[in-house]
Design a protein around this motif. Structure first.
Motif, PDB file in Angstrom:
ATOM      1  N   VAL A  14       0.835  -1.203   0.000  1.00 38.84           N
ATOM      2  CA  VAL A  14       0.000   0.000   0.000  1.00 38.84           C
ATOM      3  C   VAL A  14       0.869   1.253   0.000  1.00 38.84           C
ATOM      4  CG1 VAL A  14      -1.656   1.334   1.368  1.00 38.84           C
ATOM      5  CG2 VAL A  14      -2.000  -1.113   1.031  1.00 38.84           C
ATOM      6  N   ALA A  15       1.912   1.267   0.815  1.00 34.96           N
ATOM      7  CA  ALA A  15       2.803   2.425   0.868  1.00 34.96           C
ATOM      8  C   ALA A  15       3.502   2.632  -0.474  1.00 34.96           C
ATOM      9  CB  ALA A  15       3.832   2.249   1.979  1.00 34.96           C
ATOM     10  N   GLY A  19       3.048   5.945  -2.742  1.00 33.61           N
ATOM     11  CA  GLY A  19       4.235   6.704  -3.132  1.00 33.61           C
ATOM     12  C   GLY A  19       4.374   6.822  -4.635  1.00 33.61           C
ATOM     13  N   THR A  20       4.144   5.725  -5.333  1.00 29.63           N
ATOM     14  CA  THR A  20       4.248   5.742  -6.793  1.00 29.63           C
ATOM     15  C   THR A  20       3.181   6.637  -7.403  1.00 29.63           C
ATOM     16  OG1 THR A  20       5.116   3.498  -6.759  1.00 29.63           O
ATOM     17  CG2 THR A  20       4.255   4.292  -8.861  1.00 29.63           C
ATOM     18  N   ALA A  23       4.098  10.269  -6.809  1.00 29.85           N
ATOM     19  CA  ALA A  23       5.235  10.658  -7.639  1.00 29.85           C
ATOM     20  C   ALA A  23       4.805  10.848  -9.089  1.00 29.85           C
ATOM     21  CB  ALA A  23       6.342   9.611  -7.538  1.00 29.85           C
ATOM     22  N   LEU A  24       3.997   9.940  -9.598  1.00 26.97           N
ATOM     23  CA  LEU A  24       3.537  10.060 -10.987  1.00 26.97           C
ATOM     24  C   LEU A  24       2.634  11.273 -11.161  1.00 26.97           C
ATOM     25  CD1 LEU A  24       2.802   6.348 -11.923  1.00 26.97           C
ATOM     26  CD2 LEU A  24       4.612   7.806 -12.831  1.00 26.97           C
ATOM     27  N   ARG A  25       1.771  11.512 -10.186  1.00 22.67           N
ATOM     28  CA  ARG A  25       0.889  12.674 -10.263  1.00 22.67           C
ATOM     29  C   ARG A  25       1.716  13.963 -10.288  1.00 22.67           C
ATOM     30  NH1 ARG A  25      -3.496  12.647  -5.905  1.00 22.67           N
ATOM     31  NH2 ARG A  25      -4.177  10.909  -7.193  1.00 22.67           N
ATOM     32  N   ARG A  26       2.732  14.031  -9.420  1.00 30.05           N
ATOM     33  CA  ARG A  26       3.598  15.204  -9.385  1.00 30.05           C
ATOM     34  C   ARG A  26       4.344  15.368 -10.711  1.00 30.05           C
ATOM     35  NH1 ARG A  26       7.046  14.296  -4.629  1.00 30.05           N
ATOM     36  NH2 ARG A  26       5.154  13.399  -3.820  1.00 30.05           N
ATOM     37  N   TYR A  27       4.805  14.238 -11.275  1.00 28.40           N
ATOM     38  CA  TYR A  27       5.526  14.287 -12.551  1.00 28.40           C
ATOM     39  C   TYR A  27       4.614  14.810 -13.661  1.00 28.40           C
ATOM     40  CZ  TYR A  27       7.613  12.701 -16.889  1.00 28.40           C
ATOM     41  OH  TYR A  27       8.100  12.648 -18.161  1.00 28.40           O
ATOM     42  N   PHE A  28       3.417  14.264 -13.778  1.00 31.83           N
ATOM     43  CA  PHE A  28       2.525  14.677 -14.856  1.00 31.83           C
ATOM     44  C   PHE A  28       2.003  16.098 -14.651  1.00 31.83           C
ATOM     45  CE2 PHE A  28       2.206  10.046 -15.626  1.00 31.83           C
ATOM     46  CZ  PHE A  28       2.676  10.069 -16.926  1.00 31.83           C
ATOM     47  N   ASP A  29       1.839  16.525 -13.401  1.00 35.05           N
ATOM     48  CA  ASP A  29       1.483  17.917 -13.147  1.00 35.05           C
ATOM     49  C   ASP A  29       2.596  18.836 -13.610  1.00 35.05           C
ATOM     50  OD1 ASP A  29      -0.993  17.353 -12.130  1.00 35.05           O
ATOM     51  OD2 ASP A  29      -0.375  17.502 -10.019  1.00 35.05           O
TER      52      ASP A  29
END
Length: 58
Positions: A14-15, A19-20, A23-29
């Motif tokens: 779950v962690a 985390g993934t 991280a992906l949301r931040r990258y695509f933003d």
């Protein structure tokens, strides 16, 4: 003992997922923000040079 290992493993999964995902949301933003910045910069350059990409042949 085994139950603790199962819960520990599930917590790790779950962690990792959270985390993934973050991280992906931040990258695509960041990528979409960069695209918007480039578009706005291009529009500013075009408006400063007097060309807006449209033709005045009506």
């Amino acid at each position: 003992m085994e139950l603790g290992l199962v819960f520990g493993f599930l917590g790790l999964v779950v962690a990792s997922y959270i985390g993934t995902t973050l991280a992906l949301r931040r990258y695509f933003d960041a990528v979409s923000f960069e695209v918007v910045q480039r578009r706005e910069a291009r529009e500013r350059r075009e408006s400063e040079s007097g060309t807006d990409g449209s033709s005045a042949e009506d």
